[in-house]
Design an enzyme around this catalytic site. Structure first.
Site, PDB file in Angstrom:
ATOM      1  N   TYR A 127     -31.541   4.977 -33.090  1.00  0.00           N
ATOM      2  CA  TYR A 127     -30.794   4.720 -31.923  1.00  0.00           C
ATOM      3  C   TYR A 127     -31.257   5.660 -30.738  1.00  0.00           C
ATOM      4  O   TYR A 127     -31.179   6.851 -30.667  1.00  0.00           O
ATOM      5  CB  TYR A 127     -29.080   4.993 -32.035  1.00  0.00           C
ATOM      6  N   PHE A 133     -19.661  -4.057 -36.829  1.00  0.00           N
ATOM      7  CA  PHE A 133     -19.397  -5.376 -36.210  1.00  0.00           C
ATOM      8  C   PHE A 133     -18.054  -5.830 -36.436  1.00  0.00           C
ATOM      9  O   PHE A 133     -18.061  -6.801 -36.778  1.00  0.00           O
ATOM     10  CB  PHE A 133     -20.742  -6.397 -36.310  1.00  0.00           C
ATOM     11  N   PRO A 134     -17.003  -4.941 -36.038  1.00  0.00           N
ATOM     12  CA  PRO A 134     -15.714  -5.659 -36.690  1.00  0.00           C
ATOM     13  C   PRO A 134     -15.239  -6.584 -35.730  1.00  0.00           C
ATOM     14  O   PRO A 134     -14.256  -7.587 -36.094  1.00  0.00           O
ATOM     15  CB  PRO A 134     -14.870  -4.313 -36.212  1.00  0.00           C
ATOM     16  N   LEU A 135     -15.900  -6.994 -34.550  1.00  0.00           N
ATOM     17  CA  LEU A 135     -15.515  -8.280 -33.783  1.00  0.00           C
ATOM     18  C   LEU A 135     -16.873  -9.185 -33.709  1.00  0.00           C
ATOM     19  O   LEU A 135     -16.815 -10.279 -32.945  1.00  0.00           O
ATOM     20  CB  LEU A 135     -14.983  -7.789 -32.591  1.00  0.00           C
ATOM     21  N   PHE A 145     -16.992 -13.904 -34.151  1.00  0.00           N
ATOM     22  CA  PHE A 145     -15.488 -14.660 -34.002  1.00  0.00           C
ATOM     23  C   PHE A 145     -15.918 -15.768 -32.808  1.00  0.00           C
ATOM     24  O   PHE A 145     -16.485 -15.415 -31.950  1.00  0.00           O
ATOM     25  CB  PHE A 145     -14.614 -13.669 -33.297  1.00  0.00           C
ATOM     26  N   PRO A 181     -14.475 -18.471 -30.106  1.00  0.00           N
ATOM     27  CA  PRO A 181     -13.416 -18.409 -28.868  1.00  0.00           C
ATOM     28  C   PRO A 181     -12.047 -18.616 -29.338  1.00  0.00           C
ATOM     29  O   PRO A 181     -11.201 -17.981 -29.212  1.00  0.00           O
ATOM     30  CB  PRO A 181     -14.150 -19.337 -27.774  1.00  0.00           C
TER      31      PRO A 181
END
Length: 287
Positions: free
Chosen positions: A63, A213-215, A218, A220
């Site tokens: 990172y 990557f909790p989101l 997804f 729309p």
């Protein structure tokens, strides 16, 4: 889905860590490359995380590269005794910010020593081997030759515990036949549920599962539905997605990252959200 809020900690490498930790990835610059736009803010959010009781921080020397580990050292060393720092090796960054495999014994050994130096440690708590057969998703293939140098570094005393990242169930089984694995870190969330069986298997074995990557992924329409459920919960969509993970299984350790103290406080409030079975069912129905 059962309610796991009665399990606020889980064993990671012989230590009970709080199930809500902190991921340092977002402390580097855009694309996880180069320095943060506000170095002081990055140091502040790290100190606030630990002051708020976080005792599990996830990082890596790729990172930045090297940026987040040096920030962690500047912000937090000498480290609290109960803080578990988890790092990753197996990748490196190209000069164009690309993510490249770094799998040879020499590269893996060099990466462990880079992490030790940049974090200011004599031994690393947990090192995850990031499997890079495919940069973006798990891909099958034997990992014995990749894992062997890390097992040797553990034998030499540089590494306390070993984990895997971006791993398939077959690779987890292969690794567990070679050494003790204390955690698996993969892409998993409400929408991306390919690891359901693996999570349950690891829970039975007392092994932590760390989703990232909790989101991520997804659509729309799913995002819209998530936002509507979040309103019912009185929470943000990210808090709601994290709450679903928190209640999914007691071996799940969360590492949401942020460079903002306000977002950090929102993330750390997730275990206190008024979770109900109805909310859980509504979220399950998004898939």
């Amino acid at each position: 889905m059962s309610n796991h809020s009665t399990h606020p900690t889980f064993n990671l490498g012989g230590r009970n860590v709080k199930r809500l930790g902190y991921g340092a990835m977002q402390l580097a610059g855009p694309g996880v490359f180069g320095p943060p736009k506000d170095r002081q803010a990055a140091l502040t959010v790290l100190r606030e995380a630990v002051a708020s009781g976080v005792n599990h921080i996830d990082t890596s020397d790729f990172y930045g590269p090297h940026i987040t580990n040096r920030l962690i050292r500047q912000a937090l060393a000498p480290y609290p005794e109960d803080l578990t720092l988890v790092t990753k090796i197996g990748a490196r960054r190209g000069s164009d910010a690309s993510w490249l495999p770094a799998f040879s014994a020499a590269e893996l050994t060099g990466a462990v020593h880079d992490n030790l130096r940049n974090l200011g440690l004599e031994r690393l708590d947990v090192v995850n081997l990031r499997i890079m057969f495919d940069t973006h998703r798990p891909a099958e293939g034997s990992i014995e030759a990749l894992l062997a140098p890390l097992v040797e570094l553990q034998r030499q005393g540089w590494v306390r515990h070993i984990g895997l990242s971006n791993a398939t169930p077959a690779q987890v089984a292969e690794a567990r036949a070679m050494c003790r694995i204390v955690c698996v870190q993969n892409h998993y969330n409400l929408i991306n549920r390919g690891d359901d069986d693996l999570i349950d298997d690891l829970a039975r074995a007392g092994i932590a599962y760390v989703p990232f990557f909790p989101l991520g992924g997804f659509s729309p329409i799913q995002s819209q539905a998530l936002s509507a459920i979040a309103l019912r919960l009185g929470a943000t969509p990210l808090q709601t997605a994290l709450a679903w993970l928190y209640h999914r299984s007691p071996n799940i350790l969360l590492i949401p990252g942020t460079s903002s103290v306000a977002h950090l406080r929102e993330n750390l409030a997730v275990p206190t959200l008024p979770w109900t079975e109805d909310i859980g069912r509504a979220l399950d129905a998004l898939v």
